[in-house]
Design a protein around this motif. Structure first.
Motif: not given
Length: 73
Positions: A37-54, A56-62
């Motif tokens: 749980f701790v690594p998952f929570a840290v990744l989630h809170l820092t904005g570096r999620s493990l996956g999900g919508p978006g 696979h897209t670059p940070a700059g656009g569509l």
């Protein structure tokens, strides 16, 4: 009057202040949950999620898609 929980004649020897020890498997399960749980929570809170919508897209656009040639958009 004597405490009935300590009366040797009644055959009662109950220690009401002590609780049973936590089983080892409960402690191990709790440690595993914390380790996962701790690594998952840290990744989630820092904005570096493990996956999900978006994810696979670059940070700059569509998604880096350019409009087709000859289009007016």
């Amino acid at each position: 009057m004597a405490d009935p929980s300590r009366d040797p004649e009644a055959g009662l020897d109950i220690d009401r202040g002590s609780t049973p020890r936590t089983p080892r498997w409960v402690k191990a399960f709790g440690a595993v949950v914390v380790v996962l749980f701790v690594p998952f929570a840290v990744l989630h809170l820092t904005g570096r999620s493990l996956g999900g919508p978006g994810s696979h897209t670059p940070a700059g656009g569509l998604g880096g898609h350019a409009p087709p040639e000859g289009s007016h958009g």
